[in-house]
Design a protein around this motif. Structure first.
Motif, PDB file in Angstrom:
ATOM      1  N   MET A 605      40.298  51.383  40.602  1.00 52.14           N
ATOM      2  CA  MET A 605      39.200  51.048  41.495  1.00 52.14           C
ATOM      3  C   MET A 605      37.844  51.098  40.803  1.00 52.14           C
ATOM      4  O   MET A 605      36.985  50.229  41.030  1.00 52.14           O
ATOM      5  CB  MET A 605      39.214  51.983  42.701  1.00 52.14           C
ATOM      6  N   GLU A 606      37.613  52.091  39.967  1.00 46.12           N
ATOM      7  CA  GLU A 606      36.309  52.197  39.306  1.00 46.12           C
ATOM      8  C   GLU A 606      36.072  51.045  38.339  1.00 46.12           C
ATOM      9  O   GLU A 606      34.941  50.550  38.214  1.00 46.12           O
ATOM     10  CB  GLU A 606      36.197  53.537  38.557  1.00 46.12           C
ATOM     11  N   HIS A 607      37.117  50.577  37.669  1.00 42.54           N
ATOM     12  CA  HIS A 607      36.964  49.430  36.773  1.00 42.54           C
ATOM     13  C   HIS A 607      36.748  48.146  37.569  1.00 42.54           C
ATOM     14  O   HIS A 607      36.005  47.254  37.137  1.00 42.54           O
ATOM     15  CB  HIS A 607      38.187  49.307  35.869  1.00 42.54           C
ATOM     16  N   MET A 608      37.393  48.055  38.723  1.00 45.16           N
ATOM     17  CA  MET A 608      37.143  46.910  39.602  1.00 45.16           C
ATOM     18  C   MET A 608      35.688  46.895  40.041  1.00 45.16           C
ATOM     19  O   MET A 608      35.049  45.837  40.109  1.00 45.16           O
ATOM     20  CB  MET A 608      38.071  46.990  40.826  1.00 45.16           C
ATOM     21  N   LEU A 609      35.146  48.067  40.325  1.00 46.34           N
ATOM     22  CA  LEU A 609      33.757  48.167  40.748  1.00 46.34           C
ATOM     23  C   LEU A 609      32.806  47.806  39.606  1.00 46.34           C
ATOM     24  O   LEU A 609      31.742  47.204  39.832  1.00 46.34           O
ATOM     25  CB  LEU A 609      33.475  49.581  41.251  1.00 46.34           C
ATOM     26  N   LEU A 610      33.166  48.156  38.376  1.00 47.29           N
ATOM     27  CA  LEU A 610      32.362  47.746  37.220  1.00 47.29           C
ATOM     28  C   LEU A 610      32.284  46.225  37.142  1.00 47.29           C
ATOM     29  O   LEU A 610      31.221  45.651  36.907  1.00 47.29           O
ATOM     30  CB  LEU A 610      32.965  48.293  35.923  1.00 47.29           C
ATOM     31  N   PHE A 611      33.433  45.573  37.331  1.00 49.39           N
ATOM     32  CA  PHE A 611      33.456  44.107  37.271  1.00 49.39           C
ATOM     33  C   PHE A 611      32.663  43.505  38.420  1.00 49.39           C
ATOM     34  O   PHE A 611      31.958  42.503  38.257  1.00 49.39           O
ATOM     35  CB  PHE A 611      34.901  43.608  37.315  1.00 49.39           C
ATOM     36  N   ALA A 612      32.763  44.107  39.609  1.00 47.00           N
ATOM     37  CA  ALA A 612      32.130  43.539  40.806  1.00 47.00           C
ATOM     38  C   ALA A 612      30.623  43.729  40.826  1.00 47.00           C
ATOM     39  O   ALA A 612      29.917  42.982  41.503  1.00 47.00           O
ATOM     40  CB  ALA A 612      32.735  44.172  42.057  1.00 47.00           C
ATOM     41  N   THR A 613      30.097  44.710  40.086  1.00 51.79           N
ATOM     42  CA  THR A 613      28.667  45.009  40.129  1.00 51.79           C
ATOM     43  C   THR A 613      27.935  44.739  38.818  1.00 51.79           C
ATOM     44  O   THR A 613      26.716  44.605  38.821  1.00 51.79           O
ATOM     45  CB  THR A 613      28.426  46.480  40.506  1.00 51.79           C
ATOM     46  N   GLY A 614      28.671  44.702  37.714  1.00 46.41           N
ATOM     47  CA  GLY A 614      28.013  44.533  36.419  1.00 46.41           C
ATOM     48  C   GLY A 614      27.415  45.809  35.880  1.00 46.41           C
ATOM     49  O   GLY A 614      26.671  45.780  34.878  1.00 46.41           O
ATOM     50  N   LEU A 615      27.691  46.958  36.501  1.00 42.17           N
ATOM     51  CA  LEU A 615      27.176  48.227  35.991  1.00 42.17           C
ATOM     52  C   LEU A 615      27.708  48.470  34.575  1.00 42.17           C
ATOM     53  O   LEU A 615      28.866  48.165  34.280  1.00 42.17           O
ATOM     54  CB  LEU A 615      27.604  49.377  36.899  1.00 42.17           C
ATOM     55  N   PRO A 616      26.899  49.065  33.710  1.00 44.48           N
ATOM     56  CA  PRO A 616      27.348  49.256  32.329  1.00 44.48           C
ATOM     57  C   PRO A 616      28.167  50.520  32.105  1.00 44.48           C
ATOM     58  O   PRO A 616      28.846  50.632  31.095  1.00 44.48           O
ATOM     59  CB  PRO A 616      26.025  49.338  31.550  1.00 44.48           C
TER      60      PRO A 616
END
Length: 633
Positions: A605-616
């Motif tokens: 889930m956290e990696h999905m959120l990285l992809f969905a938001t562009g957070l570094p």
């Protein structure tokens, strides 16, 4: 969003404002995320609450009385009165302009602002009568990325204006919605407050947030306050949407939700051990002895230190003589030393924390055996897939790797599935459709947050999500991936791409960011780089496992067809050197009795959120990140 394209908070009746259930107020998203921006609610009385994001004050000025107009008394003789001087319309309008200007300044906020207010004297009394202000707040209640302007007369509050206006102050106000008087207003509605029902003040000297945008890495030191920032608030709502979307997709496709244990006796890799034994025997008697010394407990001594510190501060603020202060300081030092001695004796011996597992009798432990925090729930899911067909779970997973990177946490949450009567291609289909569904769901249901994140974090994120949701995902084998990497003559990799090595972050980044410029699925890995339970392929060298890899992030979904053949699984367990084979007897039982082909996936889930938001950095995707050397609260 319903089947007619309306959001749930946009009621069918344009004049009825739905209250937030269980809190007796109106959520800001109900007002601000309507198609008309809330204009249909002009004149409606509401109660809103939120935290101050910004504020400004306009000092109220006394308005001069209108000029007197002379009206001569009627003549007692009945003769015609003397004619009054002729006054043109222009002269009358000019005489009133000053009044209109002052009134406009007060109501629209266009007047002079006064960020500094009168100070109090030492006795706590105001040196002069307090001025009155019209305060303009921008508040946010967390339901939306948008803020609502609330206009408050300072006389409504018993709290000094300086405290009322501080960033982070919580206010609950009742008033009437109106059209902003200022033409440059951000929204089409604002609230003219008539009552302040609650004010939760902050200490500006200690409150860590400021009007200036703080870098995300600095906010991690104040993780209990960072959701009040606009960026973290938006990321949290996106996180919530992804969670709901996951349940929606799986439930709609016939999966049953199953809870699997966080504490397990099986697993591989670096795992967190769960035990109550370490230091127990060595320190039990000593702790019992030092918990009290001369009849005084450590808690009592600490309380005394706190009270004596308060007394010294009070003495320093008064006219107490110097000798009294010195004596109090000396007494405090003696009490502090005693507290330190008791704390040192209560600390477990260093040797107690270094006990080797093989020297511990785990039969005396809480569970009577070795136990760990789980790294995956898929093994337990298999038992339910073998009865219910399609099952899934969602929970925390723990990895004790001592790694401090932007892509790793010690505690992460995974959505995991297991499907009976299913093979590798079925699992890859499920992963691709699940991933694309999540992207589409965010675009349709979190439009305002995605718009803000696109502006603040990554300008390309919306385009990337749209492209992913509408495109097919390329699939190729591990062997093909190695071949492509070996042909990269202009690129030097830290780990040389040779068949048999695990693909690293730089390998995956090169494939997704530079070669294919999009998401890919890589399957048929060497058996040495995947778990023992993955199904052995006919070539005896590779297994039926895959990774869904995305640009800028890496692996978001892993999956595999698991081994259903007893003899091969038993051999793999022995081959992998799992010495505690008896712990897997229950798992082997699933092959002994009614075995079936099955496969599953695990979404990070956290990696999905990285992809969905562009957070570094992955540490900004979760409320309270746990990583090597860091667990602040």
């Amino acid at each position: 969003m319903d089947s007619h394209g309306k959001t749930h908070h946009e009621d069918a009746s344009p004049n009825l404002i739905p209250l937030s259930k269980y809190s007796n107020r109106v959520e800001l998203r109900t007002l601000l995320e309507r198609s008309d921006g809330g204009a249909g609610f002009f004149g409606k009385r509401v109660v809103v609450g939120g935290w101050v994001k910004s504020s400004r004050a306009v000092k109220k000025e006394s308005l001069p009385p209108p000029p007197a107009i002379f009206v001569p008394p009627p003549s007692s003789s009945g003769s015609q009165a003397s004619p009054t001087p002729s006054v043109s319309c222009t002269e009358i309008i000019n005489s009133k302009m000053n009044i209109f200007r002052k009134l406009f300044d007060v109501l629209s906020g266009g007047g002079k602002t006064y960020p500094i207010f009168e100070k109090h004297d030492l006795a706590g009394q105001k040196a002069t009568s307090p001025p009155e202000y019209i305060i303009h707040f921008q508040i946010n209640d967390g339901s939306s990325v948008s803020t609502l302007q609330v206009i408050v007369d300072s006389v409504l509050s018993s709290v000094p204006a300086t405290q009322l206006m501080s960033l982070g102050t919580c206010i609950v106000a009742e008033g009437v919605l109106r059209q902003p008087l200022a033409a440059s207003a951000k929204h089409v509605i604002e609230l003219e407050a008539e009552k302040l029902l609650h004010v939760g003040t902050v200490d500006p000297d200690k409150y860590p947030l400021s009007k200036k945008q703080l870098p995300l890495h600095m906010l991690r030191d104040h993780s209990h306050f960072r959701p009040r920032t606009t960026t973290v608030g938006s990321v949290t709502r996106v996180h919530s949407a992804l969670t709901l979307a996951s349940h929606t997709f799986l439930q709609n496709n016939g999966f049953q939700y199953v809870q699997v244990p966080v504490i397990t006796t099986t697993g591989a890799g670096e795992m967190f051990r769960v035990t109550t034994l370490l230091g127990e025997d060595d320190d039990k008697e000593e702790k019992k002895h030092v918990n009290e010394k001369d009849g005084v407990s450590i808690d009592t001594v600490k309380a005394a230190v706190k009270e004596k510190t308060r007394l010294i501060d009070q003495l320093k603020r008064t006219d107490s003589n110097r000798e009294a202060v010195v004596a109090a300081v000396h007494d405090l030092k003696k009490t502090s030393d005693l507290a330190s001695q008791l704390e040192m004796k209560q600390r477990p011996k260093a040797s107690a924390t270094m006990i080797k597992p093989e020297k511990v009798d785990f039969s005396k432990d809480f569970f009577g055996c070795e136990a760990y925090l789980t790294v995956s729930g898929r093994l337990h899911l298999e038992s339910y897939a073998s009865a219910l067909g399609k099952v899934y779970t969602f929970g925390p997973r723990f990895i004790a790797d001592k790694i401090d990177s932007t892509r790793h946490l010690a505690e992460m949450w995974n959505v995991e599935t297991e499907i009976a009567f299913s093979e590798l291609d079925d699992a890859m289909d499920c992963a691709a459709e699940f991933f694309k569904f999540l992207c589409k769901y965010l675009l349709e249901n979190r439009h305002e947050d995605m718009k803000f994140i696109s502006k603040r974090v990554d300008k390309t994120i919306t385009i990337r999500l749209e492209a992913t949701a509408s495109s097919s995902i390329l699939r190729f084998s591990y062997s093909e991936a190695i071949s492509v990497l070996q042909k990269a003559s202009t690129r030097t990799f830290e780990t040389k791409p040779e068949w048999g090595v695990a693909l690293t972050e730089e390998h995956l980044s090169y494939l997704t960011d530079e070669i294919y410029k999009g998401c890919v699925i890589i399957h048929s890995y060497p058996k040495e780089v995947k778990p023992f339970y993955t199904r052995l392929n006919d070539d005896k060298k590779t297994v039926a496992a895959f990774d869904l890899v995305v640009p800028k992030v890496g692996v978001v979904i892993t999956g595999s067809q698991n081994e259903e053949r007893f003899e091969i699984l038993d051999a793999r367990i022995r081959e992998d050197g799992l010495t505690t084979r008896e712990k897997y007897e229950w798992y082997l039982d699933l092959r002994r009795h009614g075995t079936v082909k099955h496969s599953g996936i695990s979404l990070r889930m956290e990696h999905m959120l990285l992809f969905a938001t562009g957070l570094p950095d992955i540490k900004d995707t979760v409320p309270f990140p746990r990583s090597w050397g860091k667990a602040n609260n």
